[in-house]
Design an enzyme around this catalytic site. Structure first.
Site, mmCIF file in Angstrom:
data_model
loop_
_atom_site.group_PDB
_atom_site.id
_atom_site.type_symbol
_atom_site.label_atom_id
_atom_site.label_comp_id
_atom_site.label_asym_id
_atom_site.label_seq_id
_atom_site.Cartn_x
_atom_site.Cartn_y
_atom_site.Cartn_z
ATOM 1 N N HIS A 59 -44.755 55.211 -18.508
ATOM 2 C CA HIS A 59 -43.959 55.149 -19.735
ATOM 3 C C HIS A 59 -43.329 56.495 -20.072
ATOM 4 O O HIS A 59 -43.979 57.527 -19.955
ATOM 5 C CB HIS A 59 -44.833 54.710 -20.915
ATOM 6 C CG HIS A 59 -45.237 53.278 -20.857
ATOM 7 N ND1 HIS A 59 -44.438 52.249 -21.302
ATOM 8 C CD2 HIS A 59 -46.377 52.699 -20.384
ATOM 9 C CE1 HIS A 59 -45.061 51.095 -21.120
ATOM 10 N NE2 HIS A 59 -46.233 51.328 -20.561
ATOM 11 N N PRO A 60 -42.073 56.470 -20.509
ATOM 12 C CA PRO A 60 -41.470 57.709 -21.005
ATOM 13 C C PRO A 60 -42.061 58.062 -22.360
ATOM 14 O O PRO A 60 -42.598 57.195 -23.064
ATOM 15 C CB PRO A 60 -39.991 57.344 -21.127
ATOM 16 C CG PRO A 60 -40.010 55.881 -21.423
ATOM 17 C CD PRO A 60 -41.162 55.321 -20.621
ATOM 18 N N PHE A 114 -48.569 59.331 -25.640
ATOM 19 C CA PHE A 114 -48.838 58.446 -26.769
ATOM 20 C C PHE A 114 -48.179 57.106 -26.505
ATOM 21 O O PHE A 114 -46.982 57.023 -26.258
ATOM 22 C CB PHE A 114 -48.291 59.054 -28.060
ATOM 23 C CG PHE A 114 -48.371 58.135 -29.243
ATOM 24 C CD1 PHE A 114 -49.596 57.804 -29.803
ATOM 25 C CD2 PHE A 114 -47.221 57.601 -29.801
ATOM 26 C CE1 PHE A 114 -49.686 56.955 -30.898
ATOM 27 C CE2 PHE A 114 -47.285 56.747 -30.895
ATOM 28 C CZ PHE A 114 -48.523 56.432 -31.442
#
Length: 320
Positions: A59-60, A114
Site C-alpha cells: 500500500h502507498p 498506517f
C-alpha cells in the site's frame, strides 16, 4: 456460473502472495459473498505474519503522490488512487504536511505504513484516526492494520467481481439482443442487473471535538416529493418530504442502510437529518439537516454525505 480469477487478480486485492495462492486454490467462486467468506478465512487463519507484512507493504502511504509510484500502472495502484480520492479532495497543503509527518512517525514506531480503508474518508478523519491509533501497543495496532486490510480486500473483491460481471453482462446482452433482433426486430431487452453492493446515499459522523467517530446518533434520509415544486428557501414544506429510511450510527460513526440498493438513484432533492441534540445535549444544535440535489446525469453515482460535528459548529462535503 463460477468466476475464475488469476493469482495476479487476487494480489491486486491483497498484496500477500500466500493470500492470492490460497484464493486461487479455493476458487472458482460463484458469488462475491462466497469469495469474501473464503478471503476472511484465508487472511485470518492461513496467512502468517510475513504475509500480513507483505500485504501492508503493497500500500502507498495515505496522501502520497501516486503518480510518482513505480507501480502506478498496476490495478492496485489505480484502486488506491480512487480510494484516496476523498482524502485528497478535502486536503490542504498544511493537512497533507501534517499527514505526512504523522505517517512517518507511525511507520517509525510500528514498522509498517498506517493502514485504513480510506474510501469515502476525508483527510481530517484519517488524521484523527491515525493520531488515535498511534498510542496503541504494537500488537494491538498490528491486528488493527490486519482488520483494515480485510476491509480494503472486500472492497477490491467487489470491484473485481463487478468488472467481470459487467463485461459478461454486456457481452451476453449483445449476443442475446442480436438473436432476438433476427426474430422480433430487437424490441426485447434484458432486465437491468444490480451491480451496487451498498445504497447510493450513505453517511457517517465524525466528532471533531473528541477526535473520534460519533456512535449512536439517529439518522434519517428523506426525499422531496417530486410531484411538488422544488423546495424554496423560507417556505414551510414539512409535509412534502418522504421518508426513505432511518438508522443509528455504529462504533465507526457510519449509519446503517438508509435506502434500498438500486442501480439508478432517483434524481431530486434529498435531506439527511441527524439527532445531534440527543448525542450532545449541551451542544448548540438540537438537530442538523443537510439538503442536497441529485441531477439526472448523476443517478449512477454514489453520494457519501458525512457530518463533521463539534458542539458549536459543523461542516459537510460530498464524498464518494
Amino acid at each position: 456460473m463460477s468466476l475464475v480469477f488469476s493469482k495476479n487478480d487476487f494480489i491486486s486485492c491483497c498484496g500477500s502472495t500466500k493470500f492470492a495462492e490460497e484464493m486461487v486454490a479455493d476458487g472458482p467462486f460463484a458469488t462475491y459473498d462466497e469469495a469474501v467468506v473464503a478471503a476472511k478465512n484465508i487472511w485470518f487463519n492461513k496467512v502468517d505474519v510475513n504475509g500480513w507484512l507483505e500485504a501492508f507493504a503493497a500500500h502507498p502511504q495515505i496522501g502520497q503522490n501516486l503518480s510518482s509510484s513505480a507501480h502506478n500502472s498496476s490495478t492496485s495502484a489505480q484502486w488506491s488512487k480512487g480510494e484516496q480520492s476523498t482524502a485528497l479532495a478535502t486536503a490542504t497543503d498544511s493537512s497533507l504536511q501534517e499527514l505526512y509527518e504523522w505517517n512517518s512517525r507511525y511507520k517509525q514506531k510500528f514498522g509498517f505504513v498506517f493502514l485504513i480503508c480510506a474510501s469515502g474518508r476525508s483527510t481530517p478523519e484519517i488524521l484523527s484516526e491515525l493520531k488515535r491509533r498511534f498510542s496503541n501497543r504494537p500488537i494491538v495496532e498490528f491486528e488493527n492494520a490486519a482488520e483494515e486490510q480485510m476491509k480494503i480486500t472486500e472492497l477490491r473483491l467487489h470491484k473485481l467481481f463487478s468488472n467481470v460481471t459487467q463485461a459478461q453482462s454486456t457481452a451476453s446482452g449483445v449476443t442475446k439482443a442480436e438473436g432476438r433482433m433476427n426474430i422480433l426486430g430487437g424490441h426485447i431487452t434484458a432486465p437491468p442487473v444490480t451491480t451496487r453492493v451498498r445504497p447510493p446515499i450513505t453517511t457517517h459522523i465524525l466528532d471533531v471535538a473528541r477526535g473520534c467517530p460519533a456512535a449512536g446518533v439517529e439518522v434519517q434520509l428523506e426525499m422531496y416529493n417530486a410531484k411538488q415544486p422544488g423546495p424554496v428557501f423560507g417556505d414551510s414544506d414539512k409535509d412534502k418530504w418522504i421518508l426513505q429510511g432511518s438508522s443509528t450510527t455504529d462504533k465507526d460513526g457510519r449509519s446503517g442502510q438508509l435506502m434500498k440498493i438500486v442501480n439508478d438513484l432517483s434524481p431530486g432533492v434529498y435531506r439527511i437529518s441527524f439527532n445531534t441534540g440527543k448525542y450532545n445535549p449541551d451542544g448548540f444544535f438540537p438537530f442538523v439537516s443537510i439538503v442536497f440535489k441529485v441531477k439526472e446525469s448523476q443517478k449512477m453515482e454514489h453520494f457519501h454525505v458525512p457530518l463533521l460535528l463539534s458542539p458549536f459548529s459543523f461542516s459537510t462535503y460530498r464524498g464518494s
